[in-house]
Design an enzyme around this catalytic site. Structure first.
Site, PDB file in Angstrom:
ATOM      1  N   ARG A   1      43.287   7.731 -59.951  1.00 52.18           N
ATOM      2  CA  ARG A   1      43.151   6.662 -58.952  1.00 52.18           C
ATOM      3  C   ARG A   1      43.770   5.365 -59.498  1.00 52.18           C
ATOM      4  O   ARG A   1      44.220   5.310 -60.660  1.00 52.18           O
ATOM      5  CB  ARG A   1      41.677   6.444 -58.594  1.00 52.18           C
ATOM      6  CG  ARG A   1      40.891   5.787 -59.699  1.00 52.18           C
ATOM      7  CD  ARG A   1      39.467   5.454 -59.290  1.00 52.18           C
ATOM      8  NE  ARG A   1      38.873   4.564 -60.253  1.00 52.18           N
ATOM      9  CZ  ARG A   1      37.574   4.427 -60.496  1.00 52.18           C
ATOM     10  NH1 ARG A   1      36.711   5.178 -59.830  1.00 52.18           N
ATOM     11  NH2 ARG A   1      37.128   3.566 -61.384  1.00 52.18           N
TER      12      ARG A   1
ATOM     13  N   VAL B   1      39.663  10.857 -72.635  1.00 48.33           N
ATOM     14  CA  VAL B   1      40.586  10.355 -73.667  1.00 48.33           C
ATOM     15  C   VAL B   1      39.887  10.017 -74.974  1.00 48.33           C
ATOM     16  O   VAL B   1      40.542   9.906 -76.015  1.00 48.33           O
ATOM     17  CB  VAL B   1      41.375   9.114 -73.178  1.00 48.33           C
ATOM     18  CG1 VAL B   1      42.317   9.456 -72.043  1.00 48.33           C
ATOM     19  CG2 VAL B   1      40.446   7.954 -72.814  1.00 48.33           C
TER      20      VAL B   1
ATOM     21  N   ASN C   1      46.903   5.114 -69.783  1.00 45.32           N
ATOM     22  CA  ASN C   1      46.489   4.176 -68.734  1.00 45.32           C
ATOM     23  C   ASN C   1      44.972   4.099 -68.560  1.00 45.32           C
ATOM     24  O   ASN C   1      44.455   3.101 -68.060  1.00 45.32           O
ATOM     25  CB  ASN C   1      47.161   4.621 -67.421  1.00 45.32           C
ATOM     26  CG  ASN C   1      46.544   3.979 -66.199  1.00 45.32           C
ATOM     27  OD1 ASN C   1      46.867   2.871 -65.820  1.00 45.32           O
ATOM     28  ND2 ASN C   1      45.608   4.686 -65.547  1.00 45.32           N
TER      29      ASN C   1
ATOM     30  N   TYR D   1      36.501  -5.635 -73.721  1.00 47.56           N
ATOM     31  CA  TYR D   1      37.743  -5.302 -73.019  1.00 47.56           C
ATOM     32  C   TYR D   1      38.918  -6.039 -73.658  1.00 47.56           C
ATOM     33  O   TYR D   1      39.965  -5.457 -73.943  1.00 47.56           O
ATOM     34  CB  TYR D   1      37.587  -5.694 -71.547  1.00 47.56           C
ATOM     35  CG  TYR D   1      38.753  -5.330 -70.669  1.00 47.56           C
ATOM     36  CD1 TYR D   1      38.915  -4.027 -70.195  1.00 47.56           C
ATOM     37  CD2 TYR D   1      39.692  -6.283 -70.282  1.00 47.56           C
ATOM     38  CE1 TYR D   1      39.981  -3.696 -69.373  1.00 47.56           C
ATOM     39  CE2 TYR D   1      40.758  -5.957 -69.464  1.00 47.56           C
ATOM     40  CZ  TYR D   1      40.897  -4.658 -69.009  1.00 47.56           C
ATOM     41  OH  TYR D   1      41.953  -4.326 -68.204  1.00 47.56           O
TER      42      TYR D   1
ATOM     43  N   LYS E   1      42.292  -4.586 -75.536  1.00 47.45           N
ATOM     44  CA  LYS E   1      43.647  -4.801 -75.022  1.00 47.45           C
ATOM     45  C   LYS E   1      44.540  -5.499 -76.055  1.00 47.45           C
ATOM     46  O   LYS E   1      45.740  -5.235 -76.122  1.00 47.45           O
ATOM     47  CB  LYS E   1      43.596  -5.575 -73.702  1.00 47.45           C
ATOM     48  CG  LYS E   1      42.889  -4.812 -72.570  1.00 47.45           C
ATOM     49  CD  LYS E   1      43.536  -3.461 -72.293  1.00 47.45           C
ATOM     50  CE  LYS E   1      42.903  -2.718 -71.129  1.00 47.45           C
ATOM     51  NZ  LYS E   1      43.518  -1.412 -70.865  1.00 47.45           N
TER      52      LYS E   1
ATOM     53  N   VAL F   1      45.228  -6.729 -60.706  1.00 45.52           N
ATOM     54  CA  VAL F   1      45.572  -5.678 -59.747  1.00 45.52           C
ATOM     55  C   VAL F   1      44.232  -5.280 -59.135  1.00 45.52           C
ATOM     56  O   VAL F   1      43.307  -4.935 -59.880  1.00 45.52           O
ATOM     57  CB  VAL F   1      46.177  -4.442 -60.452  1.00 45.52           C
ATOM     58  CG1 VAL F   1      46.702  -3.442 -59.435  1.00 45.52           C
ATOM     59  CG2 VAL F   1      47.264  -4.834 -61.441  1.00 45.52           C
TER      60      VAL F   1
ATOM     61  N   THR G   1      41.710  -2.989 -57.945  1.00 46.81           N
ATOM     62  CA  THR G   1      41.433  -1.544 -57.955  1.00 46.81           C
ATOM     63  C   THR G   1      39.916  -1.389 -58.051  1.00 46.81           C
ATOM     64  O   THR G   1      39.181  -2.375 -58.095  1.00 46.81           O
ATOM     65  CB  THR G   1      42.067  -0.871 -59.194  1.00 46.81           C
ATOM     66  OG1 THR G   1      41.450  -1.425 -60.366  1.00 46.81           O
ATOM     67  CG2 THR G   1      43.568  -1.076 -59.269  1.00 46.81           C
TER      68      THR G   1
HETATM   69  N1  LIG Z   1      42.968  -3.762 -62.395  1.00 44.51           N
HETATM   70  C1  LIG Z   1      43.421  -4.757 -63.145  1.00 44.51           C
HETATM   71  O1  LIG Z   1      43.387  -5.941 -62.738  1.00 44.51           O
HETATM   72  C2  LIG Z   1      43.984  -4.478 -64.502  1.00 44.51           C
HETATM   73  C3  LIG Z   1      44.670  -5.510 -65.158  1.00 44.51           C
HETATM   74  C4  LIG Z   1      45.215  -5.271 -66.414  1.00 44.51           C
HETATM   75  C5  LIG Z   1      45.097  -4.016 -66.985  1.00 44.51           C
HETATM   76  N2  LIG Z   1      44.434  -3.034 -66.330  1.00 44.51           N
HETATM   77  C6  LIG Z   1      44.364  -1.717 -66.974  1.00 44.51           C
HETATM   78  O2  LIG Z   1      45.012  -0.773 -66.161  1.00 44.51           O
HETATM   79  C7  LIG Z   1      44.476   0.529 -66.417  1.00 44.51           C
HETATM   80  C8  LIG Z   1      44.134   1.204 -65.100  1.00 44.51           C
HETATM   81  O3  LIG Z   1      43.075   0.493 -64.481  1.00 44.51           O
HETATM   82  P1  LIG Z   1      42.835   0.449 -62.915  1.00 44.51           P
HETATM   83  O4  LIG Z   1      42.853  -0.967 -62.528  1.00 44.51           O
HETATM   84  O5  LIG Z   1      43.735   1.399 -62.221  1.00 44.51           O
HETATM   85  O6  LIG Z   1      41.310   0.935 -62.875  1.00 44.51           O
HETATM   86  P2  LIG Z   1      40.600   2.223 -62.232  1.00 44.51           P
HETATM   87  O7  LIG Z   1      39.161   2.091 -62.602  1.00 44.51           O
HETATM   88  O8  LIG Z   1      40.948   2.369 -60.809  1.00 44.51           O
HETATM   89  O9  LIG Z   1      41.263   3.438 -63.016  1.00 44.51           O
HETATM   90  C9  LIG Z   1      40.920   3.774 -64.320  1.00 44.51           C
HETATM   91  C10 LIG Z   1      41.038   5.287 -64.454  1.00 44.51           C
HETATM   92  O10 LIG Z   1      40.726   5.636 -65.811  1.00 44.51           O
HETATM   93  C11 LIG Z   1      39.896   6.792 -65.758  1.00 44.51           C
HETATM   94  N3  LIG Z   1      39.080   6.906 -66.964  1.00 44.51           N
HETATM   95  C12 LIG Z   1      38.049   6.125 -67.349  1.00 44.51           C
HETATM   96  N4  LIG Z   1      37.510   6.591 -68.490  1.00 44.51           N
HETATM   97  C13 LIG Z   1      38.229   7.697 -68.837  1.00 44.51           C
HETATM   98  C14 LIG Z   1      38.174   8.615 -69.921  1.00 44.51           C
HETATM   99  N5  LIG Z   1      37.232   8.509 -70.879  1.00 44.51           N
HETATM  100  N6  LIG Z   1      39.081   9.595 -69.957  1.00 44.51           N
HETATM  101  C15 LIG Z   1      40.017   9.736 -68.990  1.00 44.51           C
HETATM  102  N7  LIG Z   1      40.109   8.912 -67.937  1.00 44.51           N
HETATM  103  C16 LIG Z   1      39.232   7.910 -67.867  1.00 44.51           C
HETATM  104  C17 LIG Z   1      39.044   6.583 -64.515  1.00 44.51           C
HETATM  105  O11 LIG Z   1      38.400   7.775 -64.108  1.00 44.51           O
HETATM  106  C18 LIG Z   1      40.064   6.043 -63.551  1.00 44.51           C
HETATM  107  O12 LIG Z   1      40.741   7.080 -62.876  1.00 44.51           O
HETATM  108  C19 LIG Z   1      43.257   0.305 -67.318  1.00 44.51           C
HETATM  109  O13 LIG Z   1      43.627   0.542 -68.668  1.00 44.51           O
HETATM  110  C20 LIG Z   1      42.962  -1.166 -67.130  1.00 44.51           C
HETATM  111  O14 LIG Z   1      42.296  -1.734 -68.219  1.00 44.51           O
HETATM  112  C21 LIG Z   1      43.869  -3.231 -65.107  1.00 44.51           C
END
Ligand SMILES: NC(=O)c1ccc[n+]([C@@H]2O[C@H](COP(=O)([O-])OP(=O)(O)OC[C@H]3O[C@@H](n4cnc5c(N)ncnc54)[C@H](O)[C@@H]3O)[C@@H](O)[C@H]2O)c1
Length: 258
Positions: free
Chosen positions: A15, A63, A89, A153, A157, A186, A188
């Protein structure tokens, strides 16, 4: 840019941004292994991509667990016999300040966000090295450049950026590039309920959040041969936030900028 004949693993691919990354990689021709703890969502996405004529498969992966990585890599090897692209990711957030963060919560965030990527690189790099070519993309954050109200967090990062550079040095001579992508906001499921969304958008010079597909475009660029001489770098994609949002606010408040 084509990714024909490339095999990619996208962690957290069920997702959010991972879904967008898996989808765009597959649309550009890669065979994509969607790896996630969310089995229903992951299977559905793989089926959706296959129904649209793309090559995709789901594998359950935690992971933070080395055995789970071994099993996922075995699936990729059995499926296509090679791995070219790894997108680390998967990520979780804690949303708690230092004073309120338990040791267990701190360790959980680091285990998924940072150790998860470390284990992924360890598991996948030997297979990339076999054919002397590979691209690893670690999804960090623009909070990997500053202090943030979620210290676990933020530390994870920042750590991902250090891991990226160290791994890039280690694997450069084997033809494996390692870079990090550092998104700003983003929207989500990770942050959908956060009270900080509108204030973040207001602070962002471009006055909006990123679409997951915009992050996916950068990931695909780094995955492809279009970026063949780029390694060990951080790519901030945040609508100008890190570039100077604080000074921009000052300039706006004092009438220098509108
Ligand atoms: N959303 C934002 O604003 C933002 C900004 C900067 C960075 N990020 C990074 O982007 C990446 C994706 O985040 P997102 O916004 O799509 O969030 P999200 O919560 O929609 O997706 C995260 C995904 O990681 C999976 N996940 C969590 N723990 C896991 C594990 N132990 N093993 C395998 N999968 C696992 C979840 O099931 C989910 O599908 C993350 O690393 C997040 O830190 C997000």
């Amino acid at each position: 840019m084509t990714l024909e004949r490339k095999v990619a693993i996208v962690t957290g691919g069920a997702r959010g941004q991972g879904e967008a990354e898996a989808t765009l990689l597959a649309r550009k021709g890669a065979c994509v292994l969607i790896a996630d703890v969310l089995t229903d969502e992951g299977r559905l996405l793989a089926e959706k991509l296959r129904n649209a004529g793309m090559h995709a498969r789901f594998v359950e992966l935690d992971v933070s667990d080395p055995d789970s990585w071994r099993a996922a890599v075995a699936v990729a090897q059995e499926w296509k016999g090679r791995i070219d692209i790894l997108v680390n990711n998967a990520g979780i957030i804690n949303r708690s300040i230092v004073a309120n963060t338990s040791l267990a919560a701190w360790e959980r965030v680091l285990k998924v966000n940072l150790t998860g990527a470390f284990l992924g690189i360890q598991a996948v790099a030997p297979y990339m090295a076999e054919h002397g070519d590979g691209s690893i993309i670690n999804i960090s954050s623009n909070s990997g450049f500053s202090g943030h109200y979620d210290p676990a967090y933020t530390a994870s990062k920042w750590g991902l950026r250090g891991l990226t550079r160290s791994a890039a040095m280690e694997y450069a001579s084997k033809g494996i590039r390692v870079n990090s992508v550092c998104p700003g906001l983003v929207v989500t499921e990770l942050n959908a309920k956060s009270p900080h969304l509108q204030p973040m958008i207001d602070m962002t010079p471009m006055k909006r959040s990123a679409a997951p597909e915009e992050i996916a475009e950068l990931v695909c660029f780094l995955a492809s041969s279009a970026s063949s001489f780029i390694t060990g770098e951080d790519f901030v994609i945040d609508g100008g936030f890190t570039a100077g949002a604080a000074y921009r606010r000052v300039a706006t408040e004092t009438g220098i900028l509108s």
